[in-house]
Design a protein around this motif. Structure first.
Motif, PDB file in Angstrom:
ATOM      1  N   GLY A  27      12.184   9.713   4.975  1.00  0.00           N
ATOM      2  CA  GLY A  27      12.703   9.503   6.004  1.00  0.00           C
ATOM      3  C   GLY A  27      12.307   9.497   7.160  1.00  0.00           C
ATOM      4  N   GLY A  28      11.430  10.419   7.643  1.00  0.00           N
ATOM      5  CA  GLY A  28      11.052  10.852   8.819  1.00  0.00           C
ATOM      6  C   GLY A  28       9.879   9.768   9.464  1.00  0.00           C
ATOM      7  N   SER A  29       9.606  10.024  10.695  1.00  0.00           N
ATOM      8  CA  SER A  29       8.378   9.033  11.351  1.00  0.00           C
ATOM      9  C   SER A  29       7.309   9.933  11.618  1.00  0.00           C
ATOM     10  CB  SER A  29       9.301   8.402  12.245  1.00  0.00           C
ATOM     11  OG  SER A  29      10.313   7.834  12.157  1.00  0.00           O
ATOM     12  N   LEU A  30       6.218   9.234  11.805  1.00  0.00           N
ATOM     13  CA  LEU A  30       5.072   9.697  12.711  1.00  0.00           C
ATOM     14  C   LEU A  30       4.560   8.671  13.205  1.00  0.00           C
ATOM     15  CD1 LEU A  30       3.153  11.950   9.733  1.00  0.00           C
ATOM     16  CD2 LEU A  30       3.983  12.632  11.992  1.00  0.00           C
ATOM     17  N   ARG A  31       3.521   8.838  14.267  1.00  0.00           N
ATOM     18  CA  ARG A  31       2.733   7.686  15.023  1.00  0.00           C
ATOM     19  C   ARG A  31       1.419   8.180  15.097  1.00  0.00           C
ATOM     20  NH1 ARG A  31       2.660   5.639  21.446  1.00  0.00           N
ATOM     21  NH2 ARG A  31       1.721   7.727  21.654  1.00  0.00           N
ATOM     22  N   LEU A  32       0.543   7.477  14.513  1.00  0.00           N
ATOM     23  CA  LEU A  32      -0.907   7.379  14.425  1.00  0.00           C
ATOM     24  C   LEU A  32      -1.666   6.780  15.635  1.00  0.00           C
ATOM     25  CD1 LEU A  32      -1.667   7.095  10.538  1.00  0.00           C
ATOM     26  CD2 LEU A  32      -0.855   8.925  11.757  1.00  0.00           C
ATOM     27  N   SER A  33      -2.649   7.209  16.015  1.00  0.00           N
ATOM     28  CA  SER A  33      -3.374   6.924  16.989  1.00  0.00           C
ATOM     29  C   SER A  33      -4.869   6.621  16.710  1.00  0.00           C
ATOM     30  CB  SER A  33      -3.407   7.715  18.306  1.00  0.00           C
ATOM     31  OG  SER A  33      -1.989   7.925  19.014  1.00  0.00           O
ATOM     32  N   CYS A  34      -5.481   5.756  17.304  1.00  0.00           N
ATOM     33  CA  CYS A  34      -6.905   5.468  17.170  1.00  0.00           C
ATOM     34  C   CYS A  34      -7.481   5.292  18.135  1.00  0.00           C
ATOM     35  CB  CYS A  34      -6.967   4.068  15.815  1.00  0.00           C
ATOM     36  SG  CYS A  34      -8.777   3.961  15.761  1.00  0.00           S
ATOM     37  N   ALA A  35      -8.215   6.034  18.639  1.00  0.00           N
ATOM     38  CA  ALA A  35      -8.878   6.138  20.095  1.00  0.00           C
ATOM     39  C   ALA A  35     -10.373   5.647  19.837  1.00  0.00           C
ATOM     40  CB  ALA A  35      -8.989   7.374  20.744  1.00  0.00           C
ATOM     41  N   ALA A  36     -10.587   4.388  20.468  1.00  0.00           N
ATOM     42  CA  ALA A  36     -11.972   3.724  20.210  1.00  0.00           C
ATOM     43  C   ALA A  36     -12.916   3.984  21.423  1.00  0.00           C
ATOM     44  CB  ALA A  36     -11.755   2.142  19.985  1.00  0.00           C
ATOM     45  N   SER A  37     -14.205   4.357  21.251  1.00  0.00           N
ATOM     46  CA  SER A  37     -15.108   4.311  22.225  1.00  0.00           C
ATOM     47  C   SER A  37     -16.340   3.735  21.657  1.00  0.00           C
ATOM     48  CB  SER A  37     -15.539   5.639  22.710  1.00  0.00           C
ATOM     49  OG  SER A  37     -16.054   6.485  21.463  1.00  0.00           O
ATOM     50  N   LEU A  72       9.724   6.918   6.213  1.00  0.00           N
ATOM     51  CA  LEU A  72       8.413   7.577   5.266  1.00  0.00           C
ATOM     52  C   LEU A  72       8.683   7.866   4.016  1.00  0.00           C
ATOM     53  CD1 LEU A  72       6.202   9.139   7.968  1.00  0.00           C
ATOM     54  CD2 LEU A  72       5.627   7.066   6.444  1.00  0.00           C
ATOM     55  N   ARG A  73       8.040   7.367   2.909  1.00  0.00           N
ATOM     56  CA  ARG A  73       8.465   7.651   1.543  1.00  0.00           C
ATOM     57  C   ARG A  73       7.122   8.446   1.103  1.00  0.00           C
ATOM     58  NH1 ARG A  73       9.085   1.324   0.232  1.00  0.00           N
ATOM     59  NH2 ARG A  73      11.053   0.863   1.320  1.00  0.00           N
ATOM     60  N   PRO A  74       7.687   9.167  -0.132  1.00  0.00           N
ATOM     61  CA  PRO A  74       6.484  10.185  -0.814  1.00  0.00           C
ATOM     62  C   PRO A  74       5.364   9.208  -0.997  1.00  0.00           C
ATOM     63  CG  PRO A  74       8.447  10.801  -1.591  1.00  0.00           C
ATOM     64  CD  PRO A  74       8.864   9.556  -0.679  1.00  0.00           C
ATOM     65  N   GLU A  75       5.655   7.776  -1.483  1.00  0.00           N
ATOM     66  CA  GLU A  75       4.310   7.078  -1.848  1.00  0.00           C
ATOM     67  C   GLU A  75       3.356   6.573  -0.342  1.00  0.00           C
ATOM     68  OE1 GLU A  75       8.135   4.638  -2.678  1.00  0.00           O
ATOM     69  OE2 GLU A  75       7.612   6.741  -2.676  1.00  0.00           O
ATOM     70  N   ASP A  76       3.818   6.910   0.681  1.00  0.00           N
ATOM     71  CA  ASP A  76       3.134   6.586   1.883  1.00  0.00           C
ATOM     72  C   ASP A  76       2.210   7.743   1.914  1.00  0.00           C
ATOM     73  OD1 ASP A  76       4.448   4.280   2.596  1.00  0.00           O
ATOM     74  OD2 ASP A  76       6.264   5.758   3.494  1.00  0.00           O
ATOM     75  N   THR A  77       2.233   8.944   1.093  1.00  0.00           N
ATOM     76  CA  THR A  77       1.353  10.070   1.248  1.00  0.00           C
ATOM     77  C   THR A  77      -0.124   9.453   1.005  1.00  0.00           C
ATOM     78  OG1 THR A  77       2.863  11.736   0.622  1.00  0.00           O
ATOM     79  CG2 THR A  77       0.642  12.119   0.460  1.00  0.00           C
ATOM     80  N   GLN A  88     -12.698   8.542  10.885  1.00  0.00           N
ATOM     81  CA  GLN A  88     -13.002   9.559   9.853  1.00  0.00           C
ATOM     82  C   GLN A  88     -11.673   9.745   8.897  1.00  0.00           C
ATOM     83  OE1 GLN A  88     -12.202  10.168  12.799  1.00  0.00           O
ATOM     84  NE2 GLN A  88     -10.257  11.427  12.633  1.00  0.00           N
ATOM     85  N   GLY A  89     -10.691   9.201   9.227  1.00  0.00           N
ATOM     86  CA  GLY A  89      -9.499   9.396   8.284  1.00  0.00           C
ATOM     87  C   GLY A  89      -8.549  10.565   9.000  1.00  0.00           C
ATOM     88  N   VAL A  90      -7.266  10.384   8.816  1.00  0.00           N
ATOM     89  CA  VAL A  90      -6.364  11.413   9.071  1.00  0.00           C
ATOM     90  C   VAL A  90      -5.218  11.681   7.824  1.00  0.00           C
ATOM     91  CG1 VAL A  90      -4.612   9.885  10.254  1.00  0.00           C
ATOM     92  CG2 VAL A  90      -4.552  12.408  10.828  1.00  0.00           C
ATOM     93  N   GLN A  91      -4.974  12.790   7.459  1.00  0.00           N
ATOM     94  CA  GLN A  91      -3.827  12.984   6.137  1.00  0.00           C
ATOM     95  C   GLN A  91      -2.452  12.864   6.715  1.00  0.00           C
ATOM     96  OE1 GLN A  91      -4.596  13.750   3.214  1.00  0.00           O
ATOM     97  NE2 GLN A  91      -2.481  13.133   2.803  1.00  0.00           N
ATOM     98  N   VAL A  92      -1.770  11.927   5.894  1.00  0.00           N
ATOM     99  CA  VAL A  92      -0.530  12.000   6.188  1.00  0.00           C
ATOM    100  C   VAL A  92       0.321  12.427   4.829  1.00  0.00           C
ATOM    101  CG1 VAL A  92       1.532  10.416   6.530  1.00  0.00           C
ATOM    102  CG2 VAL A  92      -0.365  10.003   7.718  1.00  0.00           C
ATOM    103  N   THR A  93       1.341  13.100   4.952  1.00  0.00           N
ATOM    104  CA  THR A  93       1.926  13.840   3.491  1.00  0.00           C
ATOM    105  C   THR A  93       3.343  13.840   3.742  1.00  0.00           C
ATOM    106  OG1 THR A  93      -0.015  15.435   3.295  1.00  0.00           O
ATOM    107  CG2 THR A  93       2.085  15.540   2.162  1.00  0.00           C
ATOM    108  N   VAL A  94       3.873  13.077   3.068  1.00  0.00           N
ATOM    109  CA  VAL A  94       5.398  12.775   3.037  1.00  0.00           C
ATOM    110  C   VAL A  94       6.138  13.643   1.934  1.00  0.00           C
ATOM    111  CG1 VAL A  94       7.323  11.312   3.221  1.00  0.00           C
ATOM    112  CG2 VAL A  94       5.426  10.552   4.069  1.00  0.00           C
ATOM    113  N   VAL A 139       4.804  -2.015   3.407  1.00  0.00           N
ATOM    114  CA  VAL A 139       5.178  -1.167   4.620  1.00  0.00           C
ATOM    115  C   VAL A 139       5.859  -2.156   5.686  1.00  0.00           C
ATOM    116  CG1 VAL A 139       3.076   0.438   4.398  1.00  0.00           C
ATOM    117  CG2 VAL A 139       3.018  -1.676   5.907  1.00  0.00           C
ATOM    118  N   LYS A 140       6.049  -3.389   5.318  1.00  0.00           N
ATOM    119  CA  LYS A 140       6.699  -4.410   5.839  1.00  0.00           C
ATOM    120  C   LYS A 140       7.943  -3.972   6.400  1.00  0.00           C
ATOM    121  CE  LYS A 140       4.269  -8.491   4.642  1.00  0.00           C
ATOM    122  NZ  LYS A 140       4.210  -9.793   3.783  1.00  0.00           N
ATOM    123  N   GLY A 141       8.388  -3.997   7.724  1.00  0.00           N
ATOM    124  CA  GLY A 141       9.811  -3.655   8.044  1.00  0.00           C
ATOM    125  C   GLY A 141      10.067  -2.155   8.444  1.00  0.00           C
ATOM    126  N   ARG A 142       8.911  -1.567   7.912  1.00  0.00           N
ATOM    127  CA  ARG A 142       8.778   0.099   8.497  1.00  0.00           C
ATOM    128  C   ARG A 142       7.877   0.515   9.327  1.00  0.00           C
ATOM    129  NH1 ARG A 142       7.753   3.547   4.375  1.00  0.00           N
ATOM    130  NH2 ARG A 142       6.339   2.175   3.111  1.00  0.00           N
TER     131      ARG A 142
END
Length: 120
Positions: free
Chosen positions: A15-25, A85-90, A112-118, A63-66
């Motif tokens: 049920g929580g939220s996160l914001r991921l960022s992707c900084a490009a160079s 967020l749902r556990p299956e978003d992990t 390189q990837g970033v881990q998200v754990t719900v 993920v549509k709508g979320r």
């Protein structure tokens, strides 16, 4: 040297939220289709969302709508806002960039990837 650097992952309760960022160079994100993919153990890598250079957006059905993808051209950064967020978003979440030139040659880059754990 092209780099896509993801950040903002971590552990969050259902049920929580996160914001991921992707900084490009090395590339300008406004000239590429930018996308987020994810891969959980035992699963294939799947599209989460992408945004074309013309700002056409696609979302994966799960993920549509979320989730919301956005781009800040001033910061040369792409974001993925993840709500409800749902556990299956992990999964490990990957940023990517693709561009096809007029002569049909392609450029394709991955972060390189970033881990998200719900989880509770």
């Amino acid at each position: 040297q092209v780099q896509l650097v993801e950040s903002g992952g971590g552990l969050v309760q259902p049920g929580g939220s996160l914001r991921l960022s992707c900084a490009a160079s090395g590339i300008t994100v406004s000239m590429f289709t930018m996308g987020w993919f994810r891969q959980a153990p035992g699963n294939e890598r799947e599209l989460v969302a992408d945004m074309s250079s013309g700002s056409e957006i696609n979302y994966g059905d799960s993920v549509k709508g979320r989730f919301t993808i956005s781009r800040d051209n001033t910061k040369n950064t792409v974001y993925l806002q993840m709500n409800s967020l749902r556990p299956e978003d992990t999964a490990v979440y990957y940023c990517n960039a693709i561009r096809i030139s007029p002569d049909l040659r392609s450029e394709y880059y991955w972060g390189q990837g970033v881990q998200v754990t719900v989880s509770s």
